[in-house]
Design a protein around this motif. Structure first.
Motif, PDB file in Angstrom:
ATOM      1  N   UNK A 213     -12.462  -4.358   1.879  1.00 28.07           N
ATOM      2  CA  UNK A 213     -11.302  -3.498   2.128  1.00 28.07           C
ATOM      3  C   UNK A 213     -10.892  -3.495   3.596  1.00 28.07           C
ATOM      4  N   UNK A 214     -11.791  -3.934   4.468  1.00 30.70           N
ATOM      5  CA  UNK A 214     -11.452  -4.038   5.889  1.00 30.70           C
ATOM      6  C   UNK A 214     -10.687  -5.333   6.168  1.00 30.70           C
ATOM      7  N   UNK A 215     -10.855  -6.322   5.298  1.00 28.45           N
ATOM      8  CA  UNK A 215     -10.172  -7.609   5.481  1.00 28.45           C
ATOM      9  C   UNK A 215      -8.773  -7.547   4.885  1.00 28.45           C
ATOM     10  N   UNK A 216      -8.698  -7.051   3.645  1.00 25.98           N
ATOM     11  CA  UNK A 216      -7.420  -6.841   2.974  1.00 25.98           C
ATOM     12  C   UNK A 216      -7.340  -5.369   2.609  1.00 25.98           C
ATOM     13  N   UNK A 217      -6.402  -4.651   3.204  1.00 24.22           N
ATOM     14  CA  UNK A 217      -6.293  -3.212   2.948  1.00 24.22           C
ATOM     15  C   UNK A 217      -6.070  -2.956   1.463  1.00 24.22           C
ATOM     16  N   UNK A 218      -6.885  -2.069   0.903  1.00 22.84           N
ATOM     17  CA  UNK A 218      -6.748  -1.732  -0.510  1.00 22.84           C
ATOM     18  C   UNK A 218      -7.183  -2.835  -1.449  1.00 22.84           C
ATOM     19  N   UNK A 219      -8.081  -3.732  -0.981  1.00 15.44           N
ATOM     20  CA  UNK A 219      -8.505  -4.867  -1.816  1.00 15.44           C
ATOM     21  C   UNK A 219      -9.061  -4.413  -3.168  1.00 15.44           C
ATOM     22  N   UNK A 220      -9.829  -3.335  -3.175  1.00 15.62           N
ATOM     23  CA  UNK A 220     -10.476  -2.891  -4.411  1.00 15.62           C
ATOM     24  C   UNK A 220      -9.533  -2.151  -5.348  1.00 15.62           C
ATOM     25  N   UNK A 221      -8.313  -1.868  -4.903  1.00 19.92           N
ATOM     26  CA  UNK A 221      -7.353  -1.171  -5.750  1.00 19.92           C
ATOM     27  C   UNK A 221      -6.543  -2.168  -6.567  1.00 19.92           C
TER      28      UNK A 221
END
Length: 303
Positions: A213-221
């Motif tokens: 989530x630090x690499x791609x904002x909101x990755x887990x969403x």
């Protein structure tokens, strides 16, 4: 709970783990992703005390550390590492291996038959492991950790050599264990599966753990924030940049181009669909950045 405090591991002048500080919680499935040799197995070995860190310590349940041999015995009563295939005794049956693990961790003996049934091992579990295929041996190694039934389970490439059916079976067992409050830490190159089930996924960069989530904002969403386009022509990229300056794009080593959208508004999605079709771009899909995409983006290689 595992509290990793300022763990550093150096081999000569090479720093493999660099001042890692993080907490993992019960009932959580943690995914570790990175190319070989970048620290996944090293971190697991430190947690198991198979490897002494150059600096830092690991605390369990708030205050228990590897400060003495007696403490190590206490910790290994509730922490286990999935055995490697090389740890199997070829002259013993799979069932004997399961009995040994259940006895060592003083777990419920009923787990043995339950696990054999869940993993469809009944037709071979009484045979000597020296007769097993690689997939059968891998299932046995997994079963051994399951019957140990520790509160914290660590697995390095648990799905290695398994067919899709067995991957799904093992995944369901892991979800069941997670629901029971187990902490499960998995290092894996099977990224689609890891993305599907892990609560948190970490990549390794210069000895540090980096949350996806630090690499791609909101990755887990699960929000539509990306368009994935195969083999996008450079002229179309240039035209896109002119018409939609707020849309960033990245092309991976897989030749997949990711278009990062500023929002998931329906009008923007409709306009972009029309733009791509008008420019003869037909091979695209709306969705989110996948873990495979992120791996290629971060490490510039394909799993």
């Amino acid at each position: 709970m595992i509290d990793i405090q300022n763990i550093t591991v150096q081999f000569g002048t090479r720093t493999v783990l660099n001042d890692i500080e993080i907490k993992f919680n019960q009932g959580e499935m943690i995914g570790l992703v990175a190319p070989n040799g970048t620290g996944k197995s090293t971190l697991m070995n430190v947690i198991m005390n198979y490897l002494q860190p150059t600096k830092g310590k690991v605390l369990f349940n708030g205050n228990l550390s590897y400060s003495s041999k007696s403490n190590e015995v206490k910790i290994h009563q509730f922490v286990s590492m999935m055995p490697d295939q090389s740890d199997l005794y070829n002259h013993l049956s799979g069932r004997t291996h399961l009995k040994m693990y259940a006895a060592m961790w003083k777990s419920d003996p009923n787990l043995i038959d339950e696990t054999i049934e869940a993993l469809n091992m009944g037709h071979y579990v009484n045979k000597k492991t020296g007769t097993y295929s690689l997939g059968m041996r891998q299932r046995l190694c997994f079963a051994m950790q399951i019957v140990a039934n520790t509160d914290i389970m660590m697995m390095d490439e648990v799905m290695n050599g398994l067919d899709p059916n067995n991957v799904e079976i093992i995944s369901k067992i892991l979800l069941k264990k997670k629901a029971e409050g187990k902490m499960i830490i998995i290092a894996s190159h099977l990224l689609d599966n890891l993305e599907k089930y892990a609560d948190r996924i970490f990549l390794f960069n210069e000895g540090k753990l980096v949350n996806t989530n630090e690499i791609i904002e909101g990755f887990s969403q699960a929000k539509i924030k990306t368009i994935r386009v195969k083999n996008m022509d450079e002229s179309v990229k240039a035209l896109l940049k002119t018409k939609y300056p707020l849309i960033k794009h990245q092309t991976l080593v897989t030749e997949m181009t990711l278009l990062h959208l500023p929002s998931s508004e329906q009008q923007l999605l409709s306009d972009l669909t029309a733009f791509l079709v008008e420019n003869n771009v037909m091979d695209f899909a709306f969705g989110k950045v996948t873990l495979n995409d992120l791996y290629a983006l971060y490490y510039h290689e394909v799993v």
